[in-house]
Design a protein around this motif. Structure first.
Motif, PDB file in Angstrom:
ATOM      1  N   PRO A  13      48.508  45.485  41.582  1.00 29.98           N
ATOM      2  CA  PRO A  13      48.495  44.401  40.544  1.00 29.98           C
ATOM      3  C   PRO A  13      49.184  42.915  40.673  1.00 29.98           C
ATOM      4  O   PRO A  13      48.359  41.871  40.347  1.00 29.98           O
ATOM      5  N   GLU A  14      50.581  43.582  41.477  1.00 29.10           N
ATOM      6  CA  GLU A  14      50.906  41.694  42.414  1.00 29.10           C
ATOM      7  C   GLU A  14      49.902  40.568  43.073  1.00 29.10           C
ATOM      8  O   GLU A  14      50.458  40.375  44.174  1.00 29.10           O
TER       9      GLU A  14
ATOM     10  N   GLN B 237      46.299  40.930  42.830  1.00 29.45           N
ATOM     11  CA  GLN B 237      45.518  40.280  42.255  1.00 29.45           C
ATOM     12  C   GLN B 237      44.627  38.997  42.830  1.00 29.45           C
ATOM     13  O   GLN B 237      43.422  38.722  43.052  1.00 29.45           O
ATOM     14  N   GLN B 238      45.745  38.893  41.900  1.00 36.73           N
ATOM     15  CA  GLN B 238      45.292  37.095  42.193  1.00 36.73           C
ATOM     16  C   GLN B 238      45.189  36.541  43.896  1.00 36.73           C
ATOM     17  O   GLN B 238      43.954  35.342  44.189  1.00 36.73           O
TER      18      GLN B 238
ATOM     19  N   ALA C 225      41.765  37.329  44.410  1.00 33.48           N
ATOM     20  CA  ALA C 225      41.381  36.246  44.018  1.00 33.48           C
ATOM     21  C   ALA C 225      40.807  34.675  44.649  1.00 33.48           C
ATOM     22  O   ALA C 225      39.960  34.234  44.159  1.00 33.48           O
ATOM     23  N   GLU C 226      41.739  34.496  44.753  1.00 27.31           N
ATOM     24  CA  GLU C 226      41.687  33.410  45.594  1.00 27.31           C
ATOM     25  C   GLU C 226      40.913  32.808  46.886  1.00 27.31           C
ATOM     26  O   GLU C 226      40.571  32.084  46.809  1.00 27.31           O
TER      27      GLU C 226
ATOM     28  N   PHE D 248      37.818  41.720  38.937  1.00 28.25           N
ATOM     29  CA  PHE D 248      39.067  41.129  39.324  1.00 28.25           C
ATOM     30  C   PHE D 248      39.476  40.173  38.221  1.00 28.25           C
ATOM     31  O   PHE D 248      38.986  39.139  37.517  1.00 28.25           O
TER      32      PHE D 248
ATOM     33  N   THR E  85      41.505  38.000  36.825  1.00 29.55           N
ATOM     34  CA  THR E  85      41.870  36.817  36.715  1.00 29.55           C
ATOM     35  C   THR E  85      40.928  35.523  36.366  1.00 29.55           C
ATOM     36  O   THR E  85      40.332  35.872  36.666  1.00 29.55           O
ATOM     37  N   GLN E  86      42.238  34.644  35.877  1.00 29.44           N
ATOM     38  CA  GLN E  86      41.882  33.349  35.507  1.00 29.44           C
ATOM     39  C   GLN E  86      40.591  33.153  36.462  1.00 29.44           C
ATOM     40  O   GLN E  86      40.390  32.476  36.356  1.00 29.44           O
ATOM     41  N   THR E  87      41.168  32.438  37.857  1.00 31.09           N
ATOM     42  CA  THR E  87      40.405  31.972  38.228  1.00 31.09           C
ATOM     43  C   THR E  87      39.085  32.884  39.271  1.00 31.09           C
ATOM     44  O   THR E  87      38.005  32.144  39.444  1.00 31.09           O
ATOM     45  N   SER E  88      39.109  34.506  38.321  1.00 28.82           N
ATOM     46  CA  SER E  88      37.415  34.601  39.309  1.00 28.82           C
ATOM     47  C   SER E  88      36.819  34.021  38.172  1.00 28.82           C
ATOM     48  O   SER E  88      35.693  33.877  37.984  1.00 28.82           O
TER      49      SER E  88
ATOM     50  N   TYR F 187      33.025  40.583  34.868  1.00 32.57           N
ATOM     51  CA  TYR F 187      34.208  40.534  33.963  1.00 32.57           C
ATOM     52  C   TYR F 187      34.099  41.140  32.262  1.00 32.57           C
ATOM     53  O   TYR F 187      35.724  41.137  31.992  1.00 32.57           O
TER      54      TYR F 187
END
Length: 203
Positions: free
Chosen positions: A54-55, A57-58, A61-62, A87, A89-92, A118
């Motif tokens: 989880p740590e 994931q961002q 994604a970035e 993923f 994430t909001q980035t996704s 998603y």
């Protein structure tokens, strides 16, 4: 417990972004990942997304967002879009939104599949938006089909547009989607057009 995938992949893809032009040469360059290898690695990244801690994931994604945004090869951008959808994430979500306006139709088509993967509350409105602004009939049909699979009633008013066009394929896909959403078996596009406009009710 699933083992996390190795992050060394990211160094390869990020460094290779600075050498995109060289990747298009006919002769492989020692030490530089070739497009087919990069696409395979990016695909595997999406397939193994559930193994990413989880740590991380961002971070993953970035990296995929960077590829989807900066890569000159549309096939690699397409694969990055498909993979980032795994993923949550909001980035996704931001990357999928940007991909809907990509200059390459295959990337925009990948955005359709990406939103379906998603999921969440953002997916249906995004596909409805794409349906309204996209001109490619194949992409529009894919968006319609996926909206039908989502069974999201928010899509119903948006279906009036493809039903009102003189395109039998679009009408057919829209009727099928409406059947999935409502459970009704009506096959007449004219009925469904009236229904989407709020001028008719289901029997």
């Amino acid at each position: 417990m699933p083992q996390p995938i190795q992050i060394s992949f990211f160094l390869c893809v990020v460094l290779s972004l600075s050498g995109c032009a060289s990747l298009n040469r006919s002769e492989p360059i020692p030490g530089v990942p070739q497009p087919v290898d990069r696409m395979r690695e990016i695909k595997e990244l999406g397939e193994n997304a559930k193994k990413v801690p989880p740590e991380k994931q961002q971070e993953y994604a970035e990296t995929l967002a960077l590829i989807a945004r900066e890569e000159s090869d549309p096939l690699i951008r397409r694969q990055a879009v498909l993979s980032i959808a795994h993923f949550p994430t909001q980035t996704s979500a931001e990357t999928l939104q940007r991909a809907m306006s990509d200059s390459d139709r295959e990337v925009r088509l990948a955005a359709c599949f990406g939103w379906y993967t998603y999921g969440g509350d953002e997916a249906a409105p995004a596909l409805i938006e794409l349906l309204g602004k996209e001109s490619d009939p194949d992409i529009r049909m894919e968006a319609i089909e996926l909206l039908g699979k989502m069974k999201d009633k928010r899509a119903i008013p948006a279906f009036a547009a493809p039903l009102s066009e003189n395109n039998p394929a679009l009408q057919h896909f829209t009727v099928l989607a409406l059947q999935e959403i409502t459970g009704a078996r009506e096959t007449d596009p004219r009925f469904w057009l009236a229904y989407c406009r709020g001028e008719a009710e289901l029997p």
